[in-house]
Design a protein around this motif. Structure first.
Motif, PDB file in Angstrom:
ATOM      1  N   LEU A  54       0.839  -1.191   0.000  1.00 32.77           N
ATOM      2  CA  LEU A  54       0.000   0.000   0.000  1.00 32.77           C
ATOM      3  C   LEU A  54       0.878   1.248   0.000  1.00 32.77           C
ATOM      4  O   LEU A  54       1.734   1.413   0.871  1.00 32.77           O
ATOM      5  CB  LEU A  54      -0.903  -0.024   1.234  1.00 32.77           C
ATOM      6  CG  LEU A  54      -2.150   0.826   1.223  1.00 32.77           C
ATOM      7  CD1 LEU A  54      -3.065   0.445   0.061  1.00 32.77           C
ATOM      8  CD2 LEU A  54      -2.885   0.664   2.534  1.00 32.77           C
ATOM      9  N   ARG A  55       0.672   2.106  -0.972  1.00 38.20           N
ATOM     10  CA  ARG A  55       1.523   3.294  -1.125  1.00 38.20           C
ATOM     11  C   ARG A  55       0.979   4.427  -0.249  1.00 38.20           C
ATOM     12  O   ARG A  55       0.184   5.248  -0.692  1.00 38.20           O
ATOM     13  CB  ARG A  55       1.597   3.702  -2.588  1.00 38.20           C
ATOM     14  CG  ARG A  55       2.241   2.605  -3.426  1.00 38.20           C
ATOM     15  CD  ARG A  55       2.467   2.957  -4.849  1.00 38.20           C
ATOM     16  NE  ARG A  55       1.454   3.833  -5.412  1.00 38.20           N
ATOM     17  CZ  ARG A  55       1.496   4.329  -6.631  1.00 38.20           C
ATOM     18  NH1 ARG A  55       2.490   4.036  -7.438  1.00 38.20           N
ATOM     19  NH2 ARG A  55       0.533   5.115  -7.075  1.00 38.20           N
ATOM     20  N   ILE A  56       1.453   4.447   0.998  1.00 41.36           N
ATOM     21  CA  ILE A  56       0.995   5.452   1.955  1.00 41.36           C
ATOM     22  C   ILE A  56       2.139   6.277   2.554  1.00 41.36           C
ATOM     23  O   ILE A  56       1.910   7.092   3.444  1.00 41.36           O
ATOM     24  CB  ILE A  56       0.167   4.810   3.092  1.00 41.36           C
ATOM     25  CG1 ILE A  56       0.987   3.783   3.854  1.00 41.36           C
ATOM     26  CG2 ILE A  56      -1.114   4.194   2.535  1.00 41.36           C
ATOM     27  CD1 ILE A  56       0.303   3.261   5.120  1.00 41.36           C
ATOM     28  N   PHE A  57       3.347   6.071   2.040  1.00 47.11           N
ATOM     29  CA  PHE A  57       4.500   6.835   2.527  1.00 47.11           C
ATOM     30  C   PHE A  57       4.914   7.858   1.472  1.00 47.11           C
ATOM     31  O   PHE A  57       4.816   7.588   0.273  1.00 47.11           O
ATOM     32  CB  PHE A  57       5.672   5.897   2.841  1.00 47.11           C
ATOM     33  CG  PHE A  57       5.390   4.993   3.999  1.00 47.11           C
ATOM     34  CD1 PHE A  57       5.652   5.400   5.293  1.00 47.11           C
ATOM     35  CD2 PHE A  57       4.829   3.747   3.792  1.00 47.11           C
ATOM     36  CE1 PHE A  57       5.370   4.577   6.364  1.00 47.11           C
ATOM     37  CE2 PHE A  57       4.545   2.908   4.853  1.00 47.11           C
ATOM     38  CZ  PHE A  57       4.815   3.326   6.146  1.00 47.11           C
ATOM     39  N   PRO A  58       5.362   9.026   1.923  1.00 42.86           N
ATOM     40  CA  PRO A  58       5.680  10.092   0.970  1.00 42.86           C
ATOM     41  C   PRO A  58       6.950   9.819   0.166  1.00 42.86           C
ATOM     42  O   PRO A  58       7.916   9.259   0.674  1.00 42.86           O
ATOM     43  CB  PRO A  58       5.853  11.320   1.865  1.00 42.86           C
ATOM     44  CG  PRO A  58       6.211  10.782   3.207  1.00 42.86           C
ATOM     45  CD  PRO A  58       5.544   9.444   3.314  1.00 42.86           C
ATOM     46  N   ASP A  59       6.907  10.258  -1.094  1.00 38.26           N
ATOM     47  CA  ASP A  59       8.106  10.246  -1.934  1.00 38.26           C
ATOM     48  C   ASP A  59       8.820  11.587  -1.755  1.00 38.26           C
ATOM     49  O   ASP A  59       8.481  12.373  -0.860  1.00 38.26           O
ATOM     50  CB  ASP A  59       7.753   9.952  -3.400  1.00 38.26           C
ATOM     51  CG  ASP A  59       6.863  11.008  -4.034  1.00 38.26           C
ATOM     52  OD1 ASP A  59       6.695  12.116  -3.467  1.00 38.26           O
ATOM     53  OD2 ASP A  59       6.309  10.735  -5.107  1.00 38.26           O
ATOM     54  N   GLU A  60       9.789  11.872  -2.616  1.00 38.69           N
ATOM     55  CA  GLU A  60      10.573  13.099  -2.519  1.00 38.69           C
ATOM     56  C   GLU A  60       9.723  14.359  -2.706  1.00 38.69           C
ATOM     57  O   GLU A  60      10.068  15.434  -2.226  1.00 38.69           O
ATOM     58  CB  GLU A  60      11.710  13.096  -3.545  1.00 38.69           C
ATOM     59  CG  GLU A  60      12.739  11.992  -3.337  1.00 38.69           C
ATOM     60  CD  GLU A  60      12.241  10.612  -3.754  1.00 38.69           C
ATOM     61  OE1 GLU A  60      11.326  10.489  -4.612  1.00 38.69           O
ATOM     62  OE2 GLU A  60      12.750   9.638  -3.186  1.00 38.69           O
ATOM     63  N   GLN A  61       8.600  14.249  -3.404  1.00 35.48           N
ATOM     64  CA  GLN A  61       7.700  15.383  -3.616  1.00 35.48           C
ATOM     65  C   GLN A  61       6.594  15.456  -2.550  1.00 35.48           C
ATOM     66  O   GLN A  61       5.708  16.306  -2.632  1.00 35.48           O
ATOM     67  CB  GLN A  61       7.048  15.324  -5.006  1.00 35.48           C
ATOM     68  CG  GLN A  61       7.983  15.628  -6.155  1.00 35.48           C
ATOM     69  CD  GLN A  61       8.904  14.459  -6.480  1.00 35.48           C
ATOM     70  OE1 GLN A  61       8.482  13.310  -6.456  1.00 35.48           O
ATOM     71  NE2 GLN A  61      10.161  14.751  -6.752  1.00 35.48           N
ATOM     72  N   GLY A  62       6.631  14.556  -1.586  1.00 31.17           N
ATOM     73  CA  GLY A  62       5.634  14.564  -0.526  1.00 31.17           C
ATOM     74  C   GLY A  62       4.345  13.847  -0.877  1.00 31.17           C
ATOM     75  O   GLY A  62       3.403  13.851  -0.088  1.00 31.17           O
ATOM     76  N   LYS A  63       4.273  13.215  -2.045  1.00 32.17           N
ATOM     77  CA  LYS A  63       3.073  12.469  -2.448  1.00 32.17           C
ATOM     78  C   LYS A  63       3.165  11.041  -1.902  1.00 32.17           C
ATOM     79  O   LYS A  63       4.234  10.461  -1.819  1.00 32.17           O
ATOM     80  CB  LYS A  63       2.948  12.441  -3.964  1.00 32.17           C
ATOM     81  CG  LYS A  63       2.775  13.821  -4.571  1.00 32.17           C
ATOM     82  CD  LYS A  63       2.265  13.705  -5.986  1.00 32.17           C
ATOM     83  CE  LYS A  63       2.177  15.049  -6.649  1.00 32.17           C
ATOM     84  NZ  LYS A  63       1.093  15.866  -6.187  1.00 32.17           N
ATOM     85  N   MET A  64       1.999  10.485  -1.561  1.00 34.49           N
ATOM     86  CA  MET A  64       1.983   9.114  -1.047  1.00 34.49           C
ATOM     87  C   MET A  64       2.198   8.144  -2.206  1.00 34.49           C
ATOM     88  O   MET A  64       1.247   7.687  -2.835  1.00 34.49           O
ATOM     89  CB  MET A  64       0.664   8.828  -0.309  1.00 34.49           C
ATOM     90  CG  MET A  64       0.541   9.590   0.980  1.00 34.49           C
ATOM     91  SD  MET A  64      -0.688   8.963   2.161  1.00 34.49           S
ATOM     92  CE  MET A  64      -2.191   9.050   1.232  1.00 34.49           C
ATOM     93  N   ASN A  65       3.458   7.846  -2.482  1.00 29.63           N
ATOM     94  CA  ASN A  65       3.839   6.980  -3.599  1.00 29.63           C
ATOM     95  C   ASN A  65       4.736   5.822  -3.192  1.00 29.63           C
ATOM     96  O   ASN A  65       5.137   5.041  -4.047  1.00 29.63           O
ATOM     97  CB  ASN A  65       4.554   7.782  -4.685  1.00 29.63           C
ATOM     98  CG  ASN A  65       3.591   8.420  -5.652  1.00 29.63           C
ATOM     99  OD1 ASN A  65       2.523   7.869  -5.918  1.00 29.63           O
ATOM    100  ND2 ASN A  65       3.950   9.575  -6.157  1.00 29.63           N
ATOM    101  N   ARG A  66       5.080   5.719  -1.930  1.00 33.89           N
ATOM    102  CA  ARG A  66       6.005   4.679  -1.495  1.00 33.89           C
ATOM    103  C   ARG A  66       5.299   3.710  -0.555  1.00 33.89           C
ATOM    104  O   ARG A  66       4.478   4.099   0.264  1.00 33.89           O
ATOM    105  CB  ARG A  66       7.214   5.313  -0.812  1.00 33.89           C
ATOM    106  CG  ARG A  66       7.961   6.245  -1.778  1.00 33.89           C
ATOM    107  CD  ARG A  66       9.159   6.885  -1.163  1.00 33.89           C
ATOM    108  NE  ARG A  66      10.204   5.866  -1.038  1.00 33.89           N
ATOM    109  CZ  ARG A  66      11.145   5.905  -0.104  1.00 33.89           C
ATOM    110  NH1 ARG A  66      11.182   6.878   0.770  1.00 33.89           N
ATOM    111  NH2 ARG A  66      12.066   4.958  -0.055  1.00 33.89           N
ATOM    112  N   ALA A  67       5.660   2.450  -0.693  1.00 28.75           N
ATOM    113  CA  ALA A  67       5.084   1.383   0.123  1.00 28.75           C
ATOM    114  C   ALA A  67       6.017   1.051   1.288  1.00 28.75           C
ATOM    115  O   ALA A  67       7.176   1.472   1.317  1.00 28.75           O
ATOM    116  CB  ALA A  67       4.859   0.132  -0.733  1.00 28.75           C
ATOM    117  N   LEU A  68       5.517   0.288   2.202  1.00 26.61           N
ATOM    118  CA  LEU A  68       6.305  -0.164   3.343  1.00 26.61           C
ATOM    119  C   LEU A  68       7.589  -0.853   2.883  1.00 26.61           C
ATOM    120  O   LEU A  68       8.662  -0.626   3.446  1.00 26.61           O
ATOM    121  CB  LEU A  68       5.450  -1.114   4.186  1.00 26.61           C
ATOM    122  CG  LEU A  68       5.963  -1.532   5.546  1.00 26.61           C
ATOM    123  CD1 LEU A  68       6.132  -0.332   6.460  1.00 26.61           C
ATOM    124  CD2 LEU A  68       5.012  -2.530   6.174  1.00 26.61           C
TER     125      LEU A  68
END
Length: 152
Positions: A52-66
């Motif tokens: 589930l992609r609920i962690f922020p990427d470098e732009q602050g968007k929820m694009n990273r998974a656990l």
């Protein structure tokens, strides 16, 4: 089966004043097992939890998974997630699985997460636990997986 996922910067669980599970960045997951739930539901929810992609990427968007962040899971069994509050003032728990079955499914869910390379801490099944956490975001999601539910 029902889980509540909370993105956390830290979480811990104590039993009788002793810390039995503790994580830093990751997710705290409350796990409720109902009648008819088994390995297929637990496996599907473990996959969902890990991807589930609920962690922020470098732009602050929820694009990273656990699995992208290297975060951990604190899994807490919680039959009260299956509480039915539609009638009266006291919740009914007839939808919750029997403790033996619920513990087996809970243990399988955590094993599936570990099989994906995720560090998993846990509470003690059926114990009186004190859980503390810092919800990051806050991000909180409820995910249901009905027995033999078909994918859409």
């Amino acid at each position: 089966m029902r889980i509540v996922i909370q993105r956390v910067s830290q979480a811990r669980v104590e039993v009788q004043g002793r810390v039995v599970g503790k994580i830093d960045q990751g997710v705290m997951v409350l796990v409720g097992v109902g009648h008819g739930d088994g390995e297929p539901e637990a496996k599907w929810l473990a996959e969902k939890t890990s991807q589930l992609r609920i962690f922020p990427d470098e732009q602050g968007k929820m694009n990273r998974a656990l699995t992208d962040t290297g975060g951990s899971v604190l899994a807490i069994s919680q039959f009260t997630l299956l509480g039915d509050c539609r009638r009266g003032r006291r919740p009914g728990f007839t939808d919750a699985a029997e403790p033996k079955v619920a513990n087996e499914v809970y243990q399988f869910y955590m094993a599936c997460l570990r099989d994906r390379g995720i560090r998993v801490e846990q509470g003690i099944f059926a114990a009186d636990m004190q859980v503390s956490l810092t919800n990051d975001g806050p991000v909180t999601l409820v995910i249901d997986r009905l027995p033999q539910q078909q994918e859409v």
